[in-house]
Design an enzyme around this catalytic site. Sequence first.
Site, mmCIF file in Angstrom:
data_model
loop_
_atom_site.group_PDB
_atom_site.id
_atom_site.type_symbol
_atom_site.label_atom_id
_atom_site.label_comp_id
_atom_site.label_asym_id
_atom_site.label_seq_id
_atom_site.Cartn_x
_atom_site.Cartn_y
_atom_site.Cartn_z
ATOM 1 N N GLY A 11 -0.232 8.254 -8.219
ATOM 2 C CA GLY A 11 0.284 6.888 -8.239
ATOM 3 C C GLY A 11 1.706 6.676 -7.782
ATOM 4 O O GLY A 11 2.115 5.523 -7.614
ATOM 5 N N GLU A 70 -2.503 14.301 -9.571
ATOM 6 C CA GLU A 70 -3.330 13.898 -8.425
ATOM 7 C C GLU A 70 -2.534 13.024 -7.453
ATOM 8 O O GLU A 70 -2.891 11.868 -7.195
ATOM 9 C CB GLU A 70 -4.554 13.099 -8.911
ATOM 10 C CG GLU A 70 -5.439 13.826 -9.894
ATOM 11 C CD GLU A 70 -6.483 12.886 -10.530
ATOM 12 O OE1 GLU A 70 -6.441 11.666 -10.292
ATOM 13 O OE2 GLU A 70 -7.338 13.384 -11.266
ATOM 14 N N GLY A 75 -1.276 11.333 -4.086
ATOM 15 C CA GLY A 75 -1.838 11.079 -2.755
ATOM 16 C C GLY A 75 -0.750 10.549 -1.845
ATOM 17 O O GLY A 75 -0.123 11.272 -1.081
ATOM 18 N N ARG A 112 -3.848 -2.030 5.715
ATOM 19 C CA ARG A 112 -2.940 -2.322 4.586
ATOM 20 C C ARG A 112 -2.203 -3.658 4.705
ATOM 21 O O ARG A 112 -2.132 -4.407 3.737
ATOM 22 C CB ARG A 112 -1.942 -1.171 4.374
ATOM 23 C CG ARG A 112 -2.613 0.189 4.107
ATOM 24 C CD ARG A 112 -1.665 1.242 3.556
ATOM 25 N NE ARG A 112 -1.305 0.932 2.192
ATOM 26 C CZ ARG A 112 -0.195 0.336 1.846
ATOM 27 N NH1 ARG A 112 0.702 0.018 2.751
ATOM 28 N NH2 ARG A 112 0.038 0.047 0.584
ATOM 29 N N CYS A 133 -10.919 -10.062 16.264
ATOM 30 C CA CYS A 133 -11.110 -11.510 16.392
ATOM 31 C C CYS A 133 -10.992 -12.231 15.064
ATOM 32 O O CYS A 133 -11.941 -12.882 14.602
ATOM 33 C CB CYS A 133 -12.454 -11.785 17.045
ATOM 34 S SG CYS A 133 -12.483 -11.055 18.679
ATOM 35 N N GLU A 134 -9.876 -12.052 14.402
ATOM 36 C CA GLU A 134 -9.550 -12.879 13.240
ATOM 37 C C GLU A 134 -8.047 -12.831 13.016
ATOM 38 O O GLU A 134 -7.383 -11.869 13.430
ATOM 39 C CB GLU A 134 -10.325 -12.458 11.997
ATOM 40 C CG GLU A 134 -10.216 -11.028 11.580
ATOM 41 C CD GLU A 134 -10.971 -10.765 10.279
ATOM 42 O OE1 GLU A 134 -10.440 -11.134 9.235
ATOM 43 O OE2 GLU A 134 -12.087 -10.202 10.322
ATOM 44 N N TYR A 159 -3.695 6.174 3.390
ATOM 45 C CA TYR A 159 -4.616 5.037 3.420
ATOM 46 C C TYR A 159 -4.568 4.326 4.776
ATOM 47 O O TYR A 159 -4.646 3.104 4.862
ATOM 48 C CB TYR A 159 -4.312 4.078 2.256
ATOM 49 C CG TYR A 159 -4.306 4.797 0.920
ATOM 50 C CD1 TYR A 159 -5.499 5.255 0.365
ATOM 51 C CD2 TYR A 159 -3.120 5.076 0.241
ATOM 52 C CE1 TYR A 159 -5.506 5.946 -0.836
ATOM 53 C CE2 TYR A 159 -3.115 5.768 -0.956
ATOM 54 C CZ TYR A 159 -4.316 6.205 -1.494
ATOM 55 O OH TYR A 159 -4.319 6.893 -2.677
HETATM 56 N N1 LLP Z 1 -6.271 9.654 -8.627
HETATM 57 C C1 LLP Z 1 -7.154 8.649 -8.682
HETATM 58 C C2 LLP Z 1 -8.230 8.708 -9.685
HETATM 59 C C3 LLP Z 1 -7.049 7.560 -7.808
HETATM 60 O O1 LLP Z 1 -7.927 6.553 -7.876
HETATM 61 C C4 LLP Z 1 -5.985 7.530 -6.851
HETATM 62 C C5 LLP Z 1 -5.842 6.415 -5.911
HETATM 63 C C6 LLP Z 1 -5.086 8.618 -6.821
HETATM 64 C C7 LLP Z 1 -5.260 9.657 -7.729
HETATM 65 C C8 LLP Z 1 -3.953 8.699 -5.838
HETATM 66 O O2 LLP Z 1 -3.051 7.656 -5.978
HETATM 67 P P1 LLP Z 1 -1.715 7.665 -5.097
HETATM 68 O O3 LLP Z 1 -0.879 8.856 -5.526
HETATM 69 O O4 LLP Z 1 -2.098 7.780 -3.668
HETATM 70 O O5 LLP Z 1 -1.069 6.363 -5.395
HETATM 71 N N2 LLP Z 1 -5.630 1.868 -0.529
HETATM 72 C C9 LLP Z 1 -4.508 1.577 -1.388
HETATM 73 C C10 LLP Z 1 -4.312 2.629 -2.455
HETATM 74 C C11 LLP Z 1 -5.538 2.857 -3.305
HETATM 75 C C12 LLP Z 1 -5.361 3.949 -4.331
HETATM 76 C C13 LLP Z 1 -6.658 4.317 -4.962
HETATM 77 N N3 LLP Z 1 -6.597 5.387 -5.917
HETATM 78 C C14 LLP Z 1 -3.265 1.412 -0.519
HETATM 79 O O6 LLP Z 1 -3.353 1.548 0.695
HETATM 80 O O7 LLP Z 1 -2.203 1.093 -1.032
#
Ligand code: LLP
Length: 407
Positions: free
Chosen positions: A243, A281, A283, A320, A350-351, A379
């Site tokens: 997160g 976790e 990302g 995004r 086309c939007e 993402y």
């Molecule tokens: N763990 C779980 C269970 C998750 O659902 C997620 C992200 C992460 C870890 C990793 O979170 P991060 O460290 O990347 O914030 N598409 C959206 C973000 C969706 C995140 C979904 N879950 C965007 O582009 O901002």
Amino acid sequence: MAFFYSDGILHVGDARASVTVDSIIGAIDRPAYVYDLDDIALRFHAMNNAFVGTRHTIHYAMKANSNAAILRHLCALGAGVDTVSGGEIARARAAGVPADRIIFSGVAKTHQEIQRALEARIKQINVESPQELQRIADIARSLGVVADVAFRLNPNVNPKTHPYITTGFRDNKFGMDESFMPELRGILARESKWLRLRGFTMHIGSLLFDLDVIREAIEKTIAVHETFKAQGHALDRLDIGGGLGIAYDTADTAREFEMITQYGRMAIDATRGLDVELLTEPGRVFVARAGVLVGRVQYIKVTAAKTFAILDTGMHHLVRPALYGSKHRILPLHQDAGEKITYDIVGPICESSDFLAKDVSLSQLKQGDLVAIADAGAYGFTMASQYNSHELPAEIAVSAGRVVVCD
Ligand code: LLP
């Protein structure tokens, strides 16, 4: 800093080894994501250092970017992965990630996905509902294996982020609050031969900056963890999710490195005395800065209201801005000191939600110029589509100023 200007030309790499993005794109005649593997490694090491002295395992959330070169690179550094589908597990395995470094999260795991995960003997399944737990037990029994599981708590906190990426609030579909615990205990007791509860897990949302809210969620999770321990469950893991955010409006990355350090300190402090393997976790914070999306200006269109730079890439390749209203910086591959013009950077779809940036002030663009959309490593490609039957973009991974993989 993965992408920077030198003499007005955008480079990828760092002060020791870098190359122009132009030369990386070379003869590729379609939009492309360019990734800097070394920048990702820096962030992996920063996270590991933040947790030094604890039993800590990084499970990179590959939904952010599941490019095989990135997976191989992180795996070689010692990372595991957090996955959310059978497809992600298959990609991770194909990239060489060992099964015992794979966690399986996600709210809608199908029978087939769970069966494959158990057959592969992955490290842990993060359970989102009692029905899912029962399904896991049934499949484990049919295979004659024991399933290692963690229960995802919904701690009901407000992570102060975009509502679409909040996951730990009571209105969200994710996790389970304390009212689920009696039912979970019942299933565990009945199916004790096929289920092994390893601990609890939480993830309250993405693009987070407030460590106090994450701490509150960890503390609520520990409280439930302790009640299970008191009832004789030998829990040995705590998964505190991902997160951490990055500030898309600035190129200054110092803040996120500082936040990684403070996050580690906070988590160590919050879990002191718990005697568990701590799982994270992350990302976005690993890969967002490490990627740009490069597109080519097809047309400049001046209307009474706007000047549009119309690219061959758009919301289908980077959704995004359209989906969350997020603001990505725009980096022309060549900048000059001349007069600035205010552009809307838009794509071919086309939007009118097809914009990458609005009202950005840039040095003059012309037909054929290449433009990079910054901080698109997380993402970006993983959410790309072929809407309007466009091709997916190319992906090019770079390390030490050299192309590692191009596909
Ligand atoms: N763990 C779980 C269970 C998750 O659902 C997620 C992200 C992460 C870890 C990793 O979170 P991060 O460290 O990347 O914030 N598409 C959206 C973000 C969706 C995140 C979904 N879950 C965007 O582009 O901002």
